[in-house]
Design an enzyme around this catalytic site. Structure first.
Site, PDB file in Angstrom:
ATOM      1  N   ALA A  63       0.859  -1.176   0.000  1.00  0.00           N
ATOM      2  CA  ALA A  63       0.000   0.000   0.000  1.00  0.00           C
ATOM      3  C   ALA A  63       0.900   1.233   0.000  1.00  0.00           C
ATOM      4  CB  ALA A  63      -0.872  -0.014   1.244  1.00  0.00           C
ATOM      5  N   GLY A 106       0.485  -4.985   0.744  1.00  0.00           N
ATOM      6  CA  GLY A 106      -0.675  -5.003  -0.138  1.00  0.00           C
ATOM      7  C   GLY A 106      -0.371  -5.647  -1.482  1.00  0.00           C
ATOM      8  N   GLU A 109      -0.769  -9.216  -0.931  1.00  0.00           N
ATOM      9  CA  GLU A 109      -2.206  -9.454  -0.709  1.00  0.00           C
ATOM     10  C   GLU A 109      -2.983  -9.374  -2.028  1.00  0.00           C
ATOM     11  OE1 GLU A 109      -2.177  -6.404   2.339  1.00  0.00           O
ATOM     12  OE2 GLU A 109      -2.944  -7.844   3.788  1.00  0.00           O
ATOM     13  N   GLU A 129       4.457  -5.351   7.169  1.00  0.00           N
ATOM     14  CA  GLU A 129       3.729  -4.269   7.846  1.00  0.00           C
ATOM     15  C   GLU A 129       4.207  -4.061   9.274  1.00  0.00           C
ATOM     16  OE1 GLU A 129       2.384  -6.594   5.921  1.00  0.00           O
ATOM     17  OE2 GLU A 129       0.855  -5.732   4.624  1.00  0.00           O
TER      18      GLU A 129
HETATM   19  N1  CO8 Z   1       4.616   3.220  -0.506  1.00  0.00           N
HETATM   20  C1  CO8 Z   1       5.072   4.392  -0.977  1.00  0.00           C
HETATM   21  N2  CO8 Z   1       6.262   4.530  -1.598  1.00  0.00           N
HETATM   22  C2  CO8 Z   1       7.018   3.423  -1.736  1.00  0.00           C
HETATM   23  C3  CO8 Z   1       6.617   2.165  -1.256  1.00  0.00           C
HETATM   24  C4  CO8 Z   1       5.335   2.080  -0.610  1.00  0.00           C
HETATM   25  N3  CO8 Z   1       4.848   0.927  -0.149  1.00  0.00           N
HETATM   26  N4  CO8 Z   1       7.592   1.269  -1.527  1.00  0.00           N
HETATM   27  C5  CO8 Z   1       8.565   1.934  -2.163  1.00  0.00           C
HETATM   28  N5  CO8 Z   1       8.240   3.244  -2.290  1.00  0.00           N
HETATM   29  C6  CO8 Z   1       9.027   4.309  -2.910  1.00  0.00           C
HETATM   30  C7  CO8 Z   1      10.190   4.730  -2.060  1.00  0.00           C
HETATM   31  O1  CO8 Z   1       9.778   5.656  -1.073  1.00  0.00           O
HETATM   32  C8  CO8 Z   1      11.124   5.328  -3.069  1.00  0.00           C
HETATM   33  O2  CO8 Z   1      10.676   6.625  -3.389  1.00  0.00           O
HETATM   34  P1  CO8 Z   1      11.738   7.838  -3.487  1.00  0.00           P
HETATM   35  O3  CO8 Z   1      12.586   7.475  -4.684  1.00  0.00           O
HETATM   36  O4  CO8 Z   1      10.889   9.039  -3.693  1.00  0.00           O
HETATM   37  O5  CO8 Z   1      12.523   7.826  -2.211  1.00  0.00           O
HETATM   38  C9  CO8 Z   1      10.876   4.459  -4.318  1.00  0.00           C
HETATM   39  O6  CO8 Z   1       9.629   3.816  -4.101  1.00  0.00           O
HETATM   40  C10 CO8 Z   1      11.935   3.391  -4.497  1.00  0.00           C
HETATM   41  O7  CO8 Z   1      12.037   2.655  -3.276  1.00  0.00           O
HETATM   42  P2  CO8 Z   1      13.429   2.424  -2.512  1.00  0.00           P
HETATM   43  O8  CO8 Z   1      14.367   3.550  -2.788  1.00  0.00           O
HETATM   44  O9  CO8 Z   1      13.093   2.132  -1.088  1.00  0.00           O
HETATM   45  O10 CO8 Z   1      13.947   1.124  -3.278  1.00  0.00           O
HETATM   46  P3  CO8 Z   1      14.888  -0.033  -2.685  1.00  0.00           P
HETATM   47  O11 CO8 Z   1      15.219  -0.897  -3.863  1.00  0.00           O
HETATM   48  O12 CO8 Z   1      15.983   0.540  -1.867  1.00  0.00           O
HETATM   49  O13 CO8 Z   1      13.932  -0.862  -1.681  1.00  0.00           O
HETATM   50  C11 CO8 Z   1      11.911  -1.962  -1.001  1.00  0.00           C
HETATM   51  C12 CO8 Z   1      12.824  -1.557  -2.173  1.00  0.00           C
HETATM   52  C13 CO8 Z   1      12.599  -3.001  -0.128  1.00  0.00           C
HETATM   53  C14 CO8 Z   1      10.644  -2.592  -1.622  1.00  0.00           C
HETATM   54  C15 CO8 Z   1      11.536  -0.725  -0.159  1.00  0.00           C
HETATM   55  O14 CO8 Z   1      11.073   0.291  -1.033  1.00  0.00           O
HETATM   56  C16 CO8 Z   1      10.462  -0.957   0.876  1.00  0.00           C
HETATM   57  O15 CO8 Z   1      10.736  -1.539   1.919  1.00  0.00           O
HETATM   58  N6  CO8 Z   1       9.229  -0.501   0.588  1.00  0.00           N
HETATM   59  C17 CO8 Z   1       8.121  -0.608   1.530  1.00  0.00           C
HETATM   60  C18 CO8 Z   1       7.631  -2.027   1.643  1.00  0.00           C
HETATM   61  C19 CO8 Z   1       6.527  -2.112   2.644  1.00  0.00           C
HETATM   62  O16 CO8 Z   1       6.681  -1.884   3.818  1.00  0.00           O
HETATM   63  N7  CO8 Z   1       5.314  -2.477   2.157  1.00  0.00           N
HETATM   64  C20 CO8 Z   1       4.161  -2.618   3.018  1.00  0.00           C
HETATM   65  C21 CO8 Z   1       3.383  -1.360   2.966  1.00  0.00           C
HETATM   66  S1  CO8 Z   1       2.067  -1.362   4.168  1.00  0.00           S
HETATM   67  C22 CO8 Z   1       0.864  -2.254   3.419  1.00  0.00           C
HETATM   68  O17 CO8 Z   1       0.966  -2.725   2.321  1.00  0.00           O
HETATM   69  C23 CO8 Z   1      -0.361  -2.427   4.243  1.00  0.00           C
HETATM   70  C24 CO8 Z   1      -1.272  -3.392   3.574  1.00  0.00           C
HETATM   71  C25 CO8 Z   1      -2.634  -3.012   3.812  1.00  0.00           C
HETATM   72  C26 CO8 Z   1      -3.474  -3.262   2.623  1.00  0.00           C
HETATM   73  C27 CO8 Z   1      -2.958  -2.681   1.339  1.00  0.00           C
HETATM   74  C28 CO8 Z   1      -4.017  -2.493   0.345  1.00  0.00           C
HETATM   75  C29 CO8 Z   1      -3.514  -2.153  -0.994  1.00  0.00           C
END
Ligand code: CO8
Length: 255
Positions: A63, A106, A109, A129
């Protein structure tokens, strides 16, 4: 459309999630576009299978954290945040998730809302999460547990660790793993196979399999039996069985 790309070839509709700057993070606009696009196609008898995919780097990294971060509990509750995804899960046309790269939160999911998950060898699944101070919100604690069992689900959800494609296949989350460059061609070929069968039978088949995750054996068997009986009201049943007896390929017409 801003957040998805869509392509229809014959009876297969492929949707590519397209927010590359945020690794296809799932925000409300993307969800709305996806559901609004697929709903009419779901009812189209000429569409037999959906393929949902992302990029080489990410199916979807969860998400959109930026969209969620400042929301209050009251807003989450009154907006029923994420409820729109239920409409995706409820689509009745068979759907295959073709996952390369990250399928997190998400994203994982969303893949699990599909009927089949095919993965590239680059795929990484996770429910991280807990690292954000929350828990999965659109089925992670429920669907993942049903699909891979309590031990593996707890392991992923409590630690936030990622699972690679091979482990995900062993655990039963993923149906098939392909080299990354074969993921889409192989998935499309399977989608074409499914789409060539009668749509009512495919719809009934996926609904009956899903019942196995939801109800007891007795109710599930009854659901299956009644769905089986009902398919004898279709021309496809007559055609499929006649074609077998006449030793020729069946021509299903979805009715
Ligand atoms: N939301 C918003 N932005 C994101 C997300 C996200 N989930 N994931 C990545 N991005 C953005 C980063 O902020 C970054 O943006 P910017 O260049 O502006 O800084 C860009 O994408 C690239 O990401 P990274 O620089 O972090 O790339 P890396 O290769 O270093 O890392 C990862 C990749 C490991 C995937 C890392 O981006 C990460 O950990 N992302 C978050 C993963 C996460 O925690 N996901 C769970 C989110 S919570 C959730 O899903 C709740 C579920 C509830 C239901 C959802 C319904 C749809």
């Amino acid at each position: 459309m801003n957040h998805i790309k869509i392509e229809q070839r014959d009876r297969v509709v492929t949707v590519q999630l397209h927010r590359p700057e945020v690794l296809n993070a799932l925000n409300t606009d993307l969800m709305t576009e996806l559901v609004d696009t697929l709903r009419p196609l779901d009812r189209d008898p000429d569409v037999g299978c959906f393929v949902i995919t992302g990029s080489d780097r990410a199916f979807a990294a969860g998400a959109d954290i930026r969209e969620m971060a400042s929301k209050t509990a009251l807003e989450m509750f009154t907006e029923d945040f994420f409820a729109g995804w239920d409409a995706f899960a409820a689509l009745r046309t068979p759907k295959i998730a073709a996952v390369a790269g990250y399928a997190l939160g998400g994203g994982c999911e969303l893949a699990m809302m599909c009927d089949l998950i095919f993965a590239a060898d680059s795929a990484r699944f996770g429910q991280p999460e807990i690292t954000l101070g929350v828990i999965p919100g659109i089925g992670g604690t429920q669907r993942l547990t049903k699909l891979i069992g309590k031990a593996k689900a707890m392991d992923m959800i409590l630690t936030g660790r990622l699972m690679d494609a091979e482990e995900a296949e062993r655990a039963g989350l993923v149906a098939r793993v392909f080299p990354a460059d074969r993921l889409l061609p192989e998935t499309t070929a399977v989608a074409e196979t499914i789409a060539a069968y009668g749509k009512p039978a495919a719809m009934a088949a996926r609904e009956a399999v899903d019942r196995a995750l939801e109800v007891g054996l007795r109710e599930g068997l009854l659901f299956e039996r009644r769905a089986f009986h009902a398919l004898f009201a279709t021309e496809d049943q007559a055609e499929g069985m006649r074609a077998f007896l006449e030793k020729r390929p069946a021509r299903f017409r979805g009715r």
